[in-house]
Design an enzyme around this catalytic site. Structure first.
Site, PDB file in Angstrom:
ATOM      1  N   GLY A 119       0.761  -1.203  -0.007  1.00 43.73           N
ATOM      2  CA  GLY A 119       0.106  -0.008   0.063  1.00 43.73           C
ATOM      3  C   GLY A 119       0.706   1.245  -0.136  1.00 43.73           C
ATOM      4  O   GLY A 119       2.021   1.450  -0.560  1.00 43.73           O
ATOM      5  N   THR A 145      -6.939   1.508   6.869  1.00 48.94           N
ATOM      6  CA  THR A 145      -8.033   1.384   6.074  1.00 48.94           C
ATOM      7  C   THR A 145      -7.821   0.134   4.857  1.00 48.94           C
ATOM      8  O   THR A 145      -8.878  -0.402   4.414  1.00 48.94           O
ATOM      9  CB  THR A 145      -8.758   2.421   5.379  1.00 48.94           C
ATOM     10  OG1 THR A 145      -8.117   3.061   4.512  1.00 48.94           O
ATOM     11  CG2 THR A 145      -9.326   3.495   6.450  1.00 48.94           C
ATOM     12  N   GLY A 146      -6.529  -0.234   4.720  1.00 42.65           N
ATOM     13  CA  GLY A 146      -6.429  -1.073   3.504  1.00 42.65           C
ATOM     14  C   GLY A 146      -6.188  -2.612   4.122  1.00 42.65           C
ATOM     15  O   GLY A 146      -7.292  -2.944   4.639  1.00 42.65           O
ATOM     16  N   ASP A 165       2.617   2.547   2.354  1.00 37.87           N
ATOM     17  CA  ASP A 165       4.057   2.384   2.956  1.00 37.87           C
ATOM     18  C   ASP A 165       4.951   1.843   1.624  1.00 37.87           C
ATOM     19  O   ASP A 165       6.096   2.408   1.684  1.00 37.87           O
ATOM     20  CB  ASP A 165       3.771   1.363   4.221  1.00 37.87           C
ATOM     21  CG  ASP A 165       5.116   1.023   4.912  1.00 37.87           C
ATOM     22  OD1 ASP A 165       5.916   1.898   4.800  1.00 37.87           O
ATOM     23  OD2 ASP A 165       5.272  -0.113   5.390  1.00 37.87           O
ATOM     24  N   TYR A 211      -5.383  -3.739   6.836  1.00 36.21           N
ATOM     25  CA  TYR A 211      -5.745  -3.634   8.377  1.00 36.21           C
ATOM     26  C   TYR A 211      -7.082  -3.481   8.484  1.00 36.21           C
ATOM     27  O   TYR A 211      -7.649  -3.841   9.726  1.00 36.21           O
ATOM     28  CB  TYR A 211      -5.000  -2.420   9.181  1.00 36.21           C
ATOM     29  CG  TYR A 211      -3.337  -2.627   9.387  1.00 36.21           C
ATOM     30  CD1 TYR A 211      -2.758  -3.736   8.795  1.00 36.21           C
ATOM     31  CD2 TYR A 211      -2.744  -1.698  10.045  1.00 36.21           C
ATOM     32  CE1 TYR A 211      -1.238  -3.862   9.008  1.00 36.21           C
ATOM     33  CE2 TYR A 211      -1.405  -1.782  10.328  1.00 36.21           C
ATOM     34  CZ  TYR A 211      -0.717  -2.889   9.592  1.00 36.21           C
ATOM     35  OH  TYR A 211       0.716  -2.893   9.789  1.00 36.21           O
TER      36      TYR A 211
END
Length: 171
Positions: A31, A121-122, A33, A124
């Site tokens: 994502g 929100t991805g 990161d 996780y």
């Protein structure tokens, strides 16, 4: 303080600091990161390794600051959001801490412009509407508000952008 909403790529923003939705290892991941680490290059990874060697990573809800490497921003503030576990493990407070601790670090560094992605929100799986509400309210409640000229919420996808747009227009 001006709150701004943008649909786009956080790695292209020329602000004082961008916030990275990091994992606790600080060594990059998927994502946002992964995108930040890829574009920032070696200097960011080396700074993260130094932090990891000093304090063995970053705990959920906490934040650390590094150089931004090759990014147009000056700094990257890495914060570790909570994994959604049904809302019974303090996830809401941990997410709010991500925003508060990121802003506190920014304040300490004299940062005036900061951009936040959609934290947790991805992969996780934090509910997007709840995450957006927590993000907006935490930013609005932060003191001293006048310490920042501009806070940007940057959404990569249309769903998050629409949620933020609706919530920001309600007040």
């Amino acid at each position: 303080m001006t709150i701004e909403l943008i649909k786009g790529d956080i790695t292209t923003l020329a602000v004082d600091a961008i916030v990275n939705a990091a994992n606790s290892s600080l060594l990059g991941g998927g994502g946002v990161d992964g995108a930040i680490h890829r574009k920032a290059g070696k200097a960011l990874l080396e700074a993260c390794i130094a932090i990891r060697n000093k304090q063995s990573g970053c705990a959920t809800g906490n934040a650390v600051i590094t150089t931004a490497g090759e990014l147009p921003a000056k700094y990257v503030i890495h914060t570790v959001g909570p994994v959604w576990q049904g809302g019974q493990k303090g996830e809401e407070e941990l997410l709010a801490r991500c925003y508060r601790n990121s802003l506190a670090l920014a304040l300490d560094q004299g940062i005036k412009t900061i951009a936040f992605p959609n934290i947790s929100t991805g992969i996780y799986h934090f509910p997007k509407k709840l995450a957006a509400a927590i993000a907006i309210q935490t930013i609005r409640d932060f003191n001293p508000r006048d310490a920042f000229e501009r806070v940007v919420f940057i959404c990569f996808d249309e769903e998050n952008y629409s949620l933020y747009q609706t919530l920001l227009n309600q007040e």
